[in-house]
Motif scaffolding. Structure first.
Motif, PDB file in Angstrom:
ATOM      1  N   GLU A  99       3.734  -5.612  44.523  1.00  0.00           N
ATOM      2  CA  GLU A  99       3.284  -5.294  43.248  1.00  0.00           C
ATOM      3  C   GLU A  99       2.216  -6.331  42.548  1.00  0.00           C
ATOM      4  OE1 GLU A  99       5.798  -4.292  39.048  1.00  0.00           O
ATOM      5  OE2 GLU A  99       6.860  -5.680  40.683  1.00  0.00           O
ATOM      6  N   HIS A 100       1.289  -5.688  41.970  1.00  0.00           N
ATOM      7  CA  HIS A 100      -0.027  -6.558  41.162  1.00  0.00           C
ATOM      8  C   HIS A 100      -0.547  -7.239  42.502  1.00  0.00           C
ATOM      9  CE1 HIS A 100       1.436  -4.847  37.508  1.00  0.00           C
ATOM     10  NE2 HIS A 100       2.481  -5.573  37.608  1.00  0.00           N
ATOM     11  N   LEU A 135       0.701  12.717  35.496  1.00  0.00           N
ATOM     12  CA  LEU A 135       0.433  12.068  36.856  1.00  0.00           C
ATOM     13  C   LEU A 135      -0.851  11.849  36.949  1.00  0.00           C
ATOM     14  CD1 LEU A 135       2.987  13.640  39.014  1.00  0.00           C
ATOM     15  CD2 LEU A 135       3.196  11.187  38.257  1.00  0.00           C
ATOM     16  N   LYS A 136      -2.072  12.880  36.601  1.00  0.00           N
ATOM     17  CA  LYS A 136      -3.396  12.733  36.650  1.00  0.00           C
ATOM     18  C   LYS A 136      -4.045  11.988  35.770  1.00  0.00           C
ATOM     19  CE  LYS A 136      -3.413  17.257  38.460  1.00  0.00           C
ATOM     20  NZ  LYS A 136      -3.866  18.873  38.334  1.00  0.00           N
ATOM     21  N   THR A 137      -3.273  11.252  34.849  1.00  0.00           N
ATOM     22  CA  THR A 137      -3.790  10.210  33.763  1.00  0.00           C
ATOM     23  C   THR A 137      -4.175   8.738  34.282  1.00  0.00           C
ATOM     24  OG1 THR A 137      -1.872   9.548  32.925  1.00  0.00           O
ATOM     25  CG2 THR A 137      -2.699  11.648  32.024  1.00  0.00           C
ATOM     26  N   ASP A 138      -5.197   8.213  33.583  1.00  0.00           N
ATOM     27  CA  ASP A 138      -5.520   6.848  33.888  1.00  0.00           C
ATOM     28  C   ASP A 138      -4.323   5.684  33.935  1.00  0.00           C
ATOM     29  OD1 ASP A 138      -8.070   7.549  34.457  1.00  0.00           O
ATOM     30  OD2 ASP A 138      -8.900   6.864  32.468  1.00  0.00           O
ATOM     31  N   ALA A 139      -3.373   6.111  32.823  1.00  0.00           N
ATOM     32  CA  ALA A 139      -2.148   5.327  32.890  1.00  0.00           C
ATOM     33  C   ALA A 139      -1.146   5.562  33.970  1.00  0.00           C
ATOM     34  CB  ALA A 139      -1.445   5.681  31.283  1.00  0.00           C
ATOM     35  N   ALA A 140      -1.011   6.701  34.433  1.00  0.00           N
ATOM     36  CA  ALA A 140      -0.233   6.820  35.731  1.00  0.00           C
ATOM     37  C   ALA A 140      -0.440   6.196  36.733  1.00  0.00           C
ATOM     38  CB  ALA A 140       0.177   8.199  35.797  1.00  0.00           C
ATOM     39  N   ALA A 164      -2.873   3.813  37.002  1.00  0.00           N
ATOM     40  CA  ALA A 164      -2.803   2.442  37.140  1.00  0.00           C
ATOM     41  C   ALA A 164      -1.305   1.799  37.480  1.00  0.00           C
ATOM     42  CB  ALA A 164      -3.102   1.794  35.788  1.00  0.00           C
ATOM     43  N   VAL A 165      -0.314   2.338  36.909  1.00  0.00           N
ATOM     44  CA  VAL A 165       0.980   2.094  37.792  1.00  0.00           C
ATOM     45  C   VAL A 165       0.837   2.327  39.396  1.00  0.00           C
ATOM     46  CG1 VAL A 165       3.323   2.472  37.781  1.00  0.00           C
ATOM     47  CG2 VAL A 165       1.977   2.414  35.446  1.00  0.00           C
ATOM     48  N   MET A 166       0.612   3.251  39.562  1.00  0.00           N
ATOM     49  CA  MET A 166       0.507   3.736  41.061  1.00  0.00           C
ATOM     50  C   MET A 166      -0.102   2.647  41.888  1.00  0.00           C
ATOM     51  SD  MET A 166      -0.032   7.643  41.294  1.00  0.00           S
ATOM     52  CE  MET A 166       0.245   8.884  39.998  1.00  0.00           C
ATOM     53  N   TYR A 222      -0.610   1.962  45.836  1.00  0.00           N
ATOM     54  CA  TYR A 222      -0.964   3.142  46.212  1.00  0.00           C
ATOM     55  C   TYR A 222      -2.290   3.460  45.995  1.00  0.00           C
ATOM     56  CZ  TYR A 222       4.058   4.691  46.562  1.00  0.00           C
ATOM     57  OH  TYR A 222       5.304   4.679  46.622  1.00  0.00           O
ATOM     58  N   VAL A 223      -3.267   4.284  46.681  1.00  0.00           N
ATOM     59  CA  VAL A 223      -4.475   4.682  46.634  1.00  0.00           C
ATOM     60  C   VAL A 223      -4.629   6.078  46.474  1.00  0.00           C
ATOM     61  CG1 VAL A 223      -5.021   2.815  48.112  1.00  0.00           C
ATOM     62  CG2 VAL A 223      -4.804   4.999  49.160  1.00  0.00           C
ATOM     63  N   HIS A 224      -5.936   6.457  45.977  1.00  0.00           N
ATOM     64  CA  HIS A 224      -6.091   7.934  45.748  1.00  0.00           C
ATOM     65  C   HIS A 224      -7.239   8.225  46.385  1.00  0.00           C
ATOM     66  CE1 HIS A 224      -3.383   7.926  42.204  1.00  0.00           C
ATOM     67  NE2 HIS A 224      -3.793   6.904  42.113  1.00  0.00           N
TER      68      HIS A 224
END
Length: 249
Positions: free
Chosen positions: A190-191, A233-238, A240-242, A247-249
């Protein structure tokens, strides 16, 4: 009377976002349960919708959905299971997308057990190695592939302790029933750092990419909360949590 109407308007405006609130049944892969709980809390607060979250092994969810379980959205630990559900007529084809790419970690609850190259797997310094069951859990498949790539799979077979999901594999290690194990990075990270113990982030080239796909199930096709959750799930807020859980995109 006019004044009373004006006074009531702020209250009506406050309640308005919740007038069309709905409930959605969500099945989420065990590795993503903790990040998703945080995402769900923010989603519920911003939309008024309610999410009923169940977590477990992706393969188990496939069997349950095939048998009529009332889930409306699936967040899988792979991309194959949502694809199979689409082929089976249980999910909406156009809704499938990759919400995150997972990472695998070799981890011990104790400091100094796992080195930064995974060389501990080539020693005889431990008795039990936990992994998720590769028959139902994509992270178990990735762990098996990594051990084969490292040339240690045969020597690890007598030491393997299998959990039915990545959550159970993590439990085996966190309780000390296994000295170390392959877990989802998100469970111990985490973080930007390991939360405890000692760990090694398994290089992505040692296993098939863990593409984690989401899909709208047929039961949720007409549920606005289900569509809204997938959109969130596609928002920046979600995202950022991932990212905070590795997690990566």
């Amino acid at each position: 009377m006019k004044n009373l109407t004006l006074l009531a308007m702020p209250l009506l405006m406050t309640l308005a976002p919740n007038v069309h609130a709905a409930e959605v049944q969500l099945a989420v892969a065990a590795n993503f349960a903790v990040p998703m709980q945080k995402i769900v809390a923010a989603f519920e607060q911003s939309t008024g919708h309610k999410v009923l979250l169940s977590s477990g092994a992706t393969g188990k969810f496939y069997a349950q959905i095939s048998q009529g379980a009332p889930f409306e959205v699936l967040l899988a630990a792979d991309d194959e299971t949502p694809r199979r559900l689409v082929q089976d007529g249980k999910a909406v084809a156009a809704s499938q997308f990759t919400y995150a790419q997972g990472r695998l970690a070799l981890w011990s609850a104790k400091q100094g057990v796992v080195d930064n190259a995974g060389a501990v797997l080539k020693t005889a310094s431990f008795k039990h190695l936990a992994i998720a069951n590769p028959k139902v859990a994509p992270y178990g498949v990735a762990a098996t592939e990594a051990m084969i790539a490292m040339g240690v799979y045969s020597s690890m077979l007598p030491k393997l302790v299998q959990g039915e999901s990545i959550a159970q594999a993590y439990q085996f290690v966190s309780t000390g029933n296994a000295e170390l194990g392959f877990v989802a990075l998100s469970q111990v990270y985490e973080h930007g750092r390991m939360r405890s113990g000692s760990g090694w982030v398994v290089p992505a080239q040692l296993h098939t990419p863990i593409k984690q796909d989401a899909v709208l199930l047929v039961r949720g096709r007409d549920n606005p909360a289900a569509s809204a959750l997938l959109g969130y799930l596609k928002t920046d807020a979600a995202r950022a949590v991932m990212a905070s859980y590795g997690y990566v995109h």
